[in-house]
Design a protein around this motif. Structure first.
Motif, PDB file in Angstrom:
ATOM      1  N   THR A  25      -9.251 -34.011  -7.054  1.00 35.13           N
ATOM      2  CA  THR A  25     -10.032 -34.995  -7.794  1.00 35.13           C
ATOM      3  C   THR A  25      -9.411 -36.376  -7.614  1.00 35.13           C
ATOM      4  N   SER A  26     -10.169 -37.413  -7.969  1.00 35.42           N
ATOM      5  CA  SER A  26      -9.610 -38.768  -7.879  1.00 35.42           C
ATOM      6  C   SER A  26      -9.380 -39.385  -9.252  1.00 35.42           C
ATOM      7  N   ILE A  27      -9.486 -38.604 -10.306  1.00 34.78           N
ATOM      8  CA  ILE A  27      -9.121 -39.114 -11.634  1.00 34.78           C
ATOM      9  C   ILE A  27      -7.647 -39.531 -11.557  1.00 34.78           C
ATOM     10  N   PRO A  28      -7.284 -40.750 -11.979  1.00 28.72           N
ATOM     11  CA  PRO A  28      -5.863 -41.138 -11.930  1.00 28.72           C
ATOM     12  C   PRO A  28      -5.005 -40.192 -12.775  1.00 28.72           C
ATOM     13  N   LEU A  29      -4.015 -39.583 -12.137  1.00 31.55           N
ATOM     14  CA  LEU A  29      -3.213 -38.553 -12.802  1.00 31.55           C
ATOM     15  C   LEU A  29      -1.726 -38.792 -12.589  1.00 31.55           C
ATOM     16  N   ALA A  30      -0.923 -38.541 -13.626  1.00 30.00           N
ATOM     17  CA  ALA A  30       0.534 -38.540 -13.455  1.00 30.00           C
ATOM     18  C   ALA A  30       0.892 -37.289 -12.664  1.00 30.00           C
ATOM     19  N   THR A  31       1.829 -37.432 -11.737  1.00 29.14           N
ATOM     20  CA  THR A  31       2.160 -36.289 -10.874  1.00 29.14           C
ATOM     21  C   THR A  31       3.461 -35.606 -11.303  1.00 29.14           C
ATOM     22  N   ASP A  32       3.582 -34.346 -10.902  1.00 32.00           N
ATOM     23  CA  ASP A  32       4.827 -33.602 -11.126  1.00 32.00           C
ATOM     24  C   ASP A  32       5.739 -33.796  -9.921  1.00 32.00           C
ATOM     25  N   LYS A  33       6.926 -33.217 -10.017  1.00 33.40           N
ATOM     26  CA  LYS A  33       7.896 -33.390  -8.925  1.00 33.40           C
ATOM     27  C   LYS A  33       8.359 -32.027  -8.411  1.00 33.40           C
ATOM     28  N   PRO A  34       8.760 -31.976  -7.136  1.00 28.79           N
ATOM     29  CA  PRO A  34       9.363 -30.732  -6.639  1.00 28.79           C
ATOM     30  C   PRO A  34      10.618 -30.405  -7.444  1.00 28.79           C
ATOM     31  N   ILE A  35      10.934 -29.140  -7.553  1.00 27.76           N
ATOM     32  CA  ILE A  35      12.120 -28.752  -8.325  1.00 27.76           C
ATOM     33  C   ILE A  35      13.243 -28.278  -7.402  1.00 27.76           C
ATOM     34  N   ASP A  36      14.450 -28.375  -7.902  1.00 23.87           N
ATOM     35  CA  ASP A  36      15.613 -27.820  -7.201  1.00 23.87           C
ATOM     36  C   ASP A  36      16.354 -26.938  -8.200  1.00 23.87           C
ATOM     37  N   ALA A  37      16.072 -25.631  -8.134  1.00 27.07           N
ATOM     38  CA  ALA A  37      16.726 -24.688  -9.047  1.00 27.07           C
ATOM     39  C   ALA A  37      17.721 -23.813  -8.278  1.00 27.07           C
ATOM     40  N   GLY A  38      18.075 -24.237  -7.058  1.00 27.62           N
ATOM     41  CA  GLY A  38      19.054 -23.486  -6.271  1.00 27.62           C
ATOM     42  C   GLY A  38      18.466 -22.268  -5.572  1.00 27.62           C
ATOM     43  N   ILE A  39      17.149 -22.125  -5.595  1.00 29.49           N
ATOM     44  CA  ILE A  39      16.508 -20.924  -5.038  1.00 29.49           C
ATOM     45  C   ILE A  39      16.569 -20.926  -3.512  1.00 29.49           C
ATOM     46  N   ALA A  40      16.173 -22.059  -2.905  1.00 26.83           N
ATOM     47  CA  ALA A  40      16.170 -22.131  -1.438  1.00 26.83           C
ATOM     48  C   ALA A  40      17.579 -21.902  -0.899  1.00 26.83           C
TER      49      ALA A  40
END
Ligand code: SF4
Ligand code: SF4
Length: 315
Positions: free
Chosen positions: A193-208
């Motif tokens: 969609t193009s509704i202006p939205l706040a975005t989330d961020k990638p996480i670093d939980a040590g999994i990779a």
């Protein structure tokens, strides 16, 4: 439009390369029929003439992520769509993706590959498909355009980079996202969609990072499709690590002949977290029974890609 993103996965050509579709399970057939005949025609719809705007991108994001859960998703997150998130040759005329995920039931993966695990994959494609269709209907009822990106695998958006950017987890050696509490047994879809939205961020939980010392999926993959090492030429994941590249030419024949395989998901070391609450009184084991008959020969499409690369993600 990106020239570096991969072309959409050519299911028909891959099935033709392994002698056609050979998985014959009535419940799977029914789910596929419902997805293609009932859900696909519901991807579009009327956009309400009166438009509701939100006070801020934060308010809009909070509201729509909560709505996604109400529509049936277990997790939701938002990211900006970049050209490399769109399959080559496809277009998505929107700025944001509202990504959704839905867990698969552990009790259906007690034996893999199996009739039960195959049906569960399709069941979640269907129920998560309902969730994205409901969410899209809701967005249109607010007077905004949107586009359904169904989880089943012929969407315009690449679900993996979208899910990573929306904060769903980290990319595992087996090529699937591992969520910190759900593990890898979930499926993803989204609504653009193009509704202006706040975005989330990638996480670093040590999994990779953990994957560098764990090879459970590598060991149990009957087709030898999961790599020993990361591939610098495949680009970096969202944390800057070189990617592990699953060899699709080895995986697909096994997947296509053995109930969509899925072995690498329930054997993953991250299957020990919150989803265990999903036992719901059913008798289950902590580790599945893994059936590993001889793999069929590897196939590569002559004009296609021997491996399914995911694009380098912008950070
Ligand atoms: S789905 Fe099966 S064949 Fe494919 S990578 Fe996973 S374990 Fe290997
Ligand atoms: S089984 Fe181990 S190596 Fe494979 S994805 Fe899961 S944590 Fe990573």
């Amino acid at each position: 439009m990106s020239t570096t993103s991969p072309p959409a996965f050519s299911w028909d050509e891959w099935y033709a390369a392994v002698g056609g579709r050979s998985i014959r399970i009535e419940d799977v057939r029914e789910y596929l029929d419902r997805i293609y005949n009932d859900q696909y025609p519901r991807f579009g719809g009327e956009v309400a003439a009166e438009r509701r705007d939100f006070a801020s991108p934060d308010e809009a994001a909070t509201h729509l992520k909560a709505k996604a859960i109400e529509c049936g998703a277990d997790i939701s997150g938002i990211c900006r769509i970049e050209p490399t998130d769109v399959y080559r040759g496809r277009t998505v005329a929107h700025t944001y993706a509202i990504a959704v995920g839905q867990r698969m039931r552990w009790r259906e993966f007690q034996v893999v590959p199996s009739r039960e695990s195959a049906i569960e994959c399709l069941r979640v494609y269907f129920t998560l498909g309902e969730a994205v269709i409901r969410l899209a209907d809701y967005i249109r009822s607010l007077g905004h355009q949107c586009q359904v990106e169904h989880p089943i695998g012929d969407s315009d958006l690449l679900h993996i980079p979208i899910g990573l950017k929306a904060g769903f987890g980290e990319l595992g050696r087996h090529g699937s996202i591992i969520h910190p509490t759900l593990g890898p047994l979930f499926r993803m879809g989204s609504v653009a969609t193009s509704i202006p939205l706040a975005t989330d961020k990638p996480i670093d939980a040590g999994i990779a990072k953990f994957c560098d010392n764990c090879r459970a999926c590598r060991k149990y993959c009957p087709a030898d499709a999961i790599p020993d090492h990361r591939s610098p030429e495949a680009g970096a994941d969202h944390l800057g690590y070189d990617r592990y590249v699953v060899d699709t030419g080895r995986c697909f024949p096994y997947f296509a002949k053995h109930s969509y395989c899925s072995i690498c998901l329930p054997v993953c070391a991250y299957n020990h977290k919150e989803w265990a609450r999903d036992f719901e009184g059913f008798k289950t084991r902590l580790f599945p029974t893994v059936l590993m008959p001889e793999p069929p020969p590897a196939v590569d499409l002559s004009e296609g890609q021997p491996v399914h690369w995911y694009p380098k993600l912008k950070r």
